[in-house]
Scaffold this motif. Structure first.
Motif, PDB file in Angstrom:
ATOM      1  N   GLN A  82       0.872  -1.215   0.016  1.00 30.31           N
ATOM      2  CA  GLN A  82      -0.018   0.047  -0.069  1.00 30.31           C
ATOM      3  C   GLN A  82       1.009   1.109  -0.040  1.00 30.31           C
ATOM      4  O   GLN A  82       0.484   2.325  -0.711  1.00 30.31           O
ATOM      5  CB  GLN A  82      -0.883   0.002   1.156  1.00 30.31           C
ATOM      6  N   PHE A  83       1.890   1.146   0.860  1.00 30.24           N
ATOM      7  CA  PHE A  83       2.690   2.184   0.954  1.00 30.24           C
ATOM      8  C   PHE A  83       3.330   2.747  -0.509  1.00 30.24           C
ATOM      9  O   PHE A  83       3.587   3.588  -0.881  1.00 30.24           O
ATOM     10  CB  PHE A  83       3.774   2.056   2.073  1.00 30.24           C
ATOM     11  N   GLU A  84       4.025   1.413  -1.098  1.00 31.58           N
ATOM     12  CA  GLU A  84       4.678   1.646  -2.343  1.00 31.58           C
ATOM     13  C   GLU A  84       3.742   2.288  -3.301  1.00 31.58           C
ATOM     14  O   GLU A  84       3.896   2.919  -4.502  1.00 31.58           O
ATOM     15  CB  GLU A  84       5.324   0.498  -2.910  1.00 31.58           C
ATOM     16  N   SER A  85       2.543   1.756  -3.375  1.00 32.61           N
ATOM     17  CA  SER A  85       1.443   2.070  -4.493  1.00 32.61           C
ATOM     18  C   SER A  85       1.159   3.558  -4.286  1.00 32.61           C
ATOM     19  O   SER A  85       0.758   4.491  -4.920  1.00 32.61           O
ATOM     20  CB  SER A  85       0.221   1.402  -4.170  1.00 32.61           C
TER      21      SER A  85
ATOM     22  N   LEU B 197       1.623   9.458  -5.428  1.00 36.97           N
ATOM     23  CA  LEU B 197       2.149  10.437  -4.956  1.00 36.97           C
ATOM     24  C   LEU B 197       3.163  11.081  -6.043  1.00 36.97           C
ATOM     25  O   LEU B 197       2.865  12.386  -6.425  1.00 36.97           O
ATOM     26  CB  LEU B 197       2.876  10.560  -3.750  1.00 36.97           C
ATOM     27  N   GLN B 198       4.135  10.293  -6.524  1.00 41.87           N
ATOM     28  CA  GLN B 198       4.977  10.908  -7.604  1.00 41.87           C
ATOM     29  C   GLN B 198       3.986  10.918  -9.016  1.00 41.87           C
ATOM     30  O   GLN B 198       4.445  12.201  -9.438  1.00 41.87           O
ATOM     31  CB  GLN B 198       5.957   9.630  -7.865  1.00 41.87           C
ATOM     32  N   LYS B 199       3.354  10.496  -9.158  1.00 36.10           N
ATOM     33  CA  LYS B 199       2.293  10.570 -10.469  1.00 36.10           C
ATOM     34  C   LYS B 199       1.814  12.040 -10.294  1.00 36.10           C
ATOM     35  O   LYS B 199       1.585  12.748 -11.333  1.00 36.10           O
ATOM     36  CB  LYS B 199       1.340   9.682 -10.718  1.00 36.10           C
ATOM     37  N   GLN B 200       0.893  12.124  -8.998  1.00 33.47           N
ATOM     38  CA  GLN B 200       0.449  13.509  -8.785  1.00 33.47           C
ATOM     39  C   GLN B 200       1.426  14.765  -8.793  1.00 33.47           C
ATOM     40  O   GLN B 200       1.106  15.848  -9.290  1.00 33.47           O
ATOM     41  CB  GLN B 200      -0.238  13.474  -7.445  1.00 33.47           C
ATOM     42  N   LYS B 201       2.448  14.450  -8.265  1.00 33.26           N
ATOM     43  CA  LYS B 201       3.652  15.562  -8.302  1.00 33.26           C
ATOM     44  C   LYS B 201       3.899  15.952  -9.664  1.00 33.26           C
ATOM     45  O   LYS B 201       4.217  17.110 -10.188  1.00 33.26           O
ATOM     46  CB  LYS B 201       4.932  15.183  -7.533  1.00 33.26           C
ATOM     47  N   GLN B 202       4.249  14.967 -10.467  1.00 31.71           N
ATOM     48  CA  GLN B 202       4.360  15.039 -11.986  1.00 31.71           C
ATOM     49  C   GLN B 202       3.465  15.924 -12.705  1.00 31.71           C
ATOM     50  O   GLN B 202       3.468  16.735 -13.183  1.00 31.71           O
ATOM     51  CB  GLN B 202       4.693  13.853 -12.560  1.00 31.71           C
ATOM     52  N   LYS B 203       2.031  15.533 -12.262  1.00 29.69           N
ATOM     53  CA  LYS B 203       0.979  16.090 -12.767  1.00 29.69           C
ATOM     54  C   LYS B 203       0.831  17.877 -12.496  1.00 29.69           C
ATOM     55  O   LYS B 203       0.689  18.327 -13.408  1.00 29.69           O
ATOM     56  CB  LYS B 203      -0.308  15.381 -12.375  1.00 29.69           C
ATOM     57  N   VAL B 204       0.994  17.896 -11.321  1.00 25.58           N
ATOM     58  CA  VAL B 204       1.226  19.250 -10.757  1.00 25.58           C
ATOM     59  C   VAL B 204       2.300  19.917 -11.563  1.00 25.58           C
ATOM     60  O   VAL B 204       1.844  21.188 -11.982  1.00 25.58           O
ATOM     61  CB  VAL B 204       1.194  19.369  -9.241  1.00 25.58           C
ATOM     62  N   GLU B 205       3.319  19.503 -11.509  1.00 24.39           N
ATOM     63  CA  GLU B 205       4.465  20.018 -12.080  1.00 24.39           C
ATOM     64  C   GLU B 205       4.072  20.419 -13.710  1.00 24.39           C
ATOM     65  O   GLU B 205       4.349  21.321 -14.249  1.00 24.39           O
ATOM     66  CB  GLU B 205       5.911  19.277 -12.239  1.00 24.39           C
TER      67      GLU B 205
END
Length: 120
Positions: A40-43, A48-56
């Protein structure tokens, strides 16, 4: 091999063996729970990384749109200034045309008057 692992349990009372079995079951359960939480943590980390990239990406797109908007606003300002200049020039030329038209009419009247005088 499992007989060597179980060898240390020989001679223990049934009550102790039951408690060991319960503890071993609990350890297995906790290991599985830990694995699930790790997954779950890794997912969540990946999300989170995907959302960060989307925000960027959205920030970059926003910056691009802001620059484009500023460019278009400058273009509109320049076009408005050009329109005002052309409008002013048109008014000046219309005034000149009206003035010259007035002079032409005055000259025509003078010519007609002079022609009448010549005929007399």
């Amino acid at each position: 091999m499992s007989w060597t692992v179980e060898e240390w349990k020989e001679g223990l009372s049934p009550r102790v063996l039951q408690k060991i079995h319960e503890l071993e079951s609990q350890v297995e359960k906790l290991k599985k729970e830990r694995q699930q939480r790790q997954y779950q943590f890794e997912s969540l980390e990946a999300a989170l990384q995907k959302q960060k990239q989307k925000v960027e990406n959205e920030r970059n797109e926003s910056a691009i749109l802001k620059r484009e908007n500023q460019r278009l606003m400058n273009l509109c300002d320049n076009l408005e200034k050009e329109k005002q200049k052309i409008s002013h020039d048109l008014q000046v030329k219309e005034s000149q045309v009206n003035f010259q038209s007035g002079q032409l009419n005055s000259s025509k009247r003078d010519i007609e008057r002079l022609e009448k005088e010549l005929k007399r």
